[in-house]
Structures are given as C-alpha cells and as structure tokens.
Design a protein around this motif. Structure first.
Motif, short mmCIF file in Angstrom:
data_model
loop_
_atom_site.label_atom_id
_atom_site.label_comp_id
_atom_site.label_asym_id
_atom_site.label_seq_id
_atom_site.Cartn_x
_atom_site.Cartn_y
_atom_site.Cartn_z
N HIS B 2 27.42 37.74 60.47
CA HIS B 2 27.43 36.32 60.77
C HIS B 2 28.86 35.81 60.87
O HIS B 2 29.11 34.62 60.86
N ARG B 32 40.06 30.73 51.93
CA ARG B 32 39.72 31.47 50.72
C ARG B 32 38.36 32.15 50.91
O ARG B 32 37.37 31.50 51.25
N ILE B 36 32.09 37.67 46.71
CA ILE B 36 30.67 37.79 47.03
C ILE B 36 30.21 36.73 48.03
O ILE B 36 29.04 36.39 48.10
N SER B 37 31.15 36.24 48.85
CA SER B 37 30.76 35.26 49.86
C SER B 37 30.00 35.93 51.00
O SER B 37 29.42 35.26 51.84
N TYR B 71 34.77 35.42 35.76
CA TYR B 71 33.83 34.87 34.80
C TYR B 71 34.61 34.11 33.72
O TYR B 71 35.76 34.45 33.43
N GLU B 84 31.42 45.25 37.59
CA GLU B 84 30.04 45.23 38.08
C GLU B 84 29.23 44.06 37.53
O GLU B 84 28.09 44.22 37.13
N PHE B 85 29.86 42.92 37.47
CA PHE B 85 29.19 41.65 37.10
C PHE B 85 28.70 41.61 35.65
O PHE B 85 27.91 40.75 35.29
N MET B 99 30.00 32.55 36.11
CA MET B 99 30.91 32.78 37.21
C MET B 99 31.64 31.49 37.56
O MET B 99 31.00 30.46 37.75
N ASP B 103 32.46 33.11 44.86
CA ASP B 103 31.47 32.94 45.93
C ASP B 103 31.86 31.85 46.93
O ASP B 103 31.06 31.41 47.72
N LEU B 105 33.89 30.01 50.15
CA LEU B 105 34.33 30.28 51.51
C LEU B 105 34.87 28.95 52.01
O LEU B 105 34.13 28.10 52.47
N GLY B 106 36.18 28.79 51.81
CA GLY B 106 36.71 27.45 52.08
C GLY B 106 38.08 27.47 52.73
O GLY B 106 38.89 28.38 52.54
#
Lengths: 228, 113
Positions: B2, B32, B36-37, B71, B84-85, B99, B103, B105-106
């Motif tokens: 996408h 940015r 995980i975006s 985190y 691994e989260f 978190m 995540d 997207l800016g």
C-alpha cells in the motif's frame, strides 16, 4: 535560503478525516461497525455467512460490505442471507480505505442499520493502517496459518479489539499452539480479546455472535441520551 | 503493497503544508515511520519518486526516519525497546508496559526553498 518547518501531521490525515465522518454518522444511528481483517483464506467470508445466518432470525438490520481486489463472488455468497451485501472491488489496491467505505455506504438501500460488517481485503499488513470509522477491528487467525503470526504482523494484532482463533476444529491436525498465539498477541496488545470459532463443527460461531450482541447493546447504551 | 497510496498521501500532506507556508517549493520531506506501521521504506521511496515525477514536488527528497518500538514500564516508567514485544521491564522486572512509540506514520518536517 532554505527553511525547515516542523510539522506534526499524520500521513493518512485525509483518510482519518473521512473515517471521522463515518464514525459520527454511525454513532448518530447507533450502528455498530466491525472491520474484519485476516490473511486470504483464513475464513472471513465463511464467518460472515455463519453470522448472517445466525442473525437472520432476529429483528436486527444488518448490511455487509466486502472488499476484494477482483470479482463479485463474496457479495454473491453473502446476499443469500437476506441482508444487503455490496462488493467493493478495489481493482488492485490491497486494503479498503475510508473513502471506499463511504462511497459503498451511499449505495446501501438504507443507512439505518444496527450492524455494518466490513470484510477487508485479505491481507494482514496494509488494512491495519486504515481507519474505516469502525467500532472495532476483528482479526481472524486460522490455526492452519501458524501461531507465529501475532509477532510477525504485530500492527494488526495491536490495533484489533478481538482475535478469532478460527478453524479451531483443525487444531489436533496442526502444530498450532493456542497458548503461544494468545500470549504473543497479548505481548503486542495486552487488551486483545480472544474467541475460538469454527464454521464446520463445534464450537461454531456462537461466541462471536454473542460478542457482537454485547457490543450492540453497548453501542445502543452509548447512543442513548443521558438521564438526569 | 500500500506504499503507493501512502506516497500519494505524503505528497498531498506536503503540498498542503507548503501552501500554508506561502506556497514555497518543497526540497525535503521528513516522515517518521514506526517499526510496526507496516510500511516498507524501500517501496515507499520508490513509489514517492514515481508519484511526484513531473509535478511541483519533483526533486523533493523523502527523508524517512525509522521509529523503533518503545515501551514504557507502568511501574517504574523506564522506557525500553522490547525484544519481540515482550513487556518485561529490563529495569525493574515488572510486566505491565505499554507501547509509546513505533506505530506512527507521520510528517515530521518540510524543508522549503
């Protein structure tokens, strides 16, 4: 002379604006909207079929929007249950965005609904980025896909409210660990709810249908004017 | 895949911000990109080049700033990059962390002529 201007803006601002419009419209009508996301073949359409069948005997007004890159096949399958079902054919795009949902909603026979079910394009990555104005994202993880998906595709598991562990009847035939899948999903999203479902045998879809009914009750409660 | 839609959204957002700043030419766009975006940097750069070719943004450089997942421990407020989260705090050992980054997207900045 060049100048650097600091900006704080979500890249998907225009999508978020339309999603906000959708969310307000859905709230005014107390319509619960669920956005189903999974990889291709996990069972989204079958889950919708079973859900529509279960809701067929109720007075609920339901509609389905189903996204695919090509073909009208899913809408044809879903129309059999007596509720409006519209196909959104994205023509190559790997996700639904809010404007596609807005256009499709305008084609529904009536916007007055209790429940709008949106089936996203089969893909665990791209649909996670796009707010469709839904009340909740529901991620479907079928046990044949493997229990490692929550950590491989953390974005969608982080944003989903509910995870369906689907095709759970096949569990004895796979190496899928339900404990590992749930634990990993909760690493990225401690709040995620989990239900086990199957379209072909026990436990069926009853838990999911009850979950929808609970969310519907909450939505109606939220839409009711506060009493003094 | 996408990234083409994302690239178009970045171009739209940059044009909007540039016009708010007197319609000056955009030389560089900072974005940015959270870990995980769900956006692949290479694909995004490729798509951005394609989508702005022969437009007012032709030649603008896309500068992607990867943002790792971070985190924050609910007990001691320590911030850390989880393995691994896993939400186990390396400072105090408690498990309740949430978190705070990764995540997004800016758009972060524009460099204008």
């Amino acid at each position: 002379m060049t100048e650097r201007v600091e900006v704080r803006q979500n890249v998907l601002k225009e999508n978020d604006r339309i999603a906000g419009e959708l969310r307000r419209g859905l709230a005014e009508r107390a319509t619960l909207c669920l956005n189903l996301i999974s990889s291709p073949g996990a069972g989204k359409t079958s889950i919708l079929e079973g859900t529509l069948e279960a809701l067929g005997g109720t007075p609920l007004r339901v509609a389905v929007l189903t996204g695919d890159i090509q073909t009208e096949r899913d809408a044809d399958r879903l129309k059999r249950y007596g509720f409006p079902a519209l196909q959104i054919t994205t023509g190559g795009t790997c996700h639904l965005d809010a404007s596609m949902v807005q256009r499709a909603m305008a084609s529904l026979p009536s916007p007055d609904l209790d429940l709008l079910l949106v089936e996203n394009v089969g893909n665990l990555v791209c649909p996670a980025s796009y707010d469709l104005g839904e009340d909740a994202k529901v991620v479907v993880l079928s046990v044949t896909e493997g229990d490692d998906k929550p950590l491989k595709y953390p974005g969608i598991f982080r944003r989903a409210r509910l995870m369906l562990l689907h095709k759970i009847d096949l569990l004895p035939h796979t190496r899928f660990s339900r404990d590992a899948a749930v634990a990993d999903a909760r690493r990225v999203n401690p709040e995620i709810e989990v239900l086990e479902t199957s379209c072909v045998s026990e436990p069926g879809l009853g838990a999911f249908v009850r979950w929808i009914e609970q969310r519907l009750a909450e939505k109606r409660q939220a839409g009711r004017p506060a009493r003094d | 895949m996408h990234e083409l839609s994302i690239a178009q959204s970045i171009a739209d957002a940059a044009r909007e911000q540039a016009s708010l700043n007197g319609g000056r030419r955009v030389l560089r766009i900072g974005v940015r990109v959270g870990e995980i975006s769900g956006v692949a940097a290479d694909a995004l750069e490729f798509c951005f080049g394609m989508t702005v070719r022969d437009t007012d943004l032709d030649g603008a450089v896309l500068e992607l700033e990867p943002v790792p997942v971070r985190y924050r421990c609910a007990s001691c407020r320590h911030e850390f990059h989880p393995v691994e989260f896993l939400a186990d705090c390396p400072a105090c050992g408690s498990t309740g962390a949430s978190m705070v980054a990764g995540d997004e997207l800016g758009l972060s900045f524009l460099e204008l002529e």
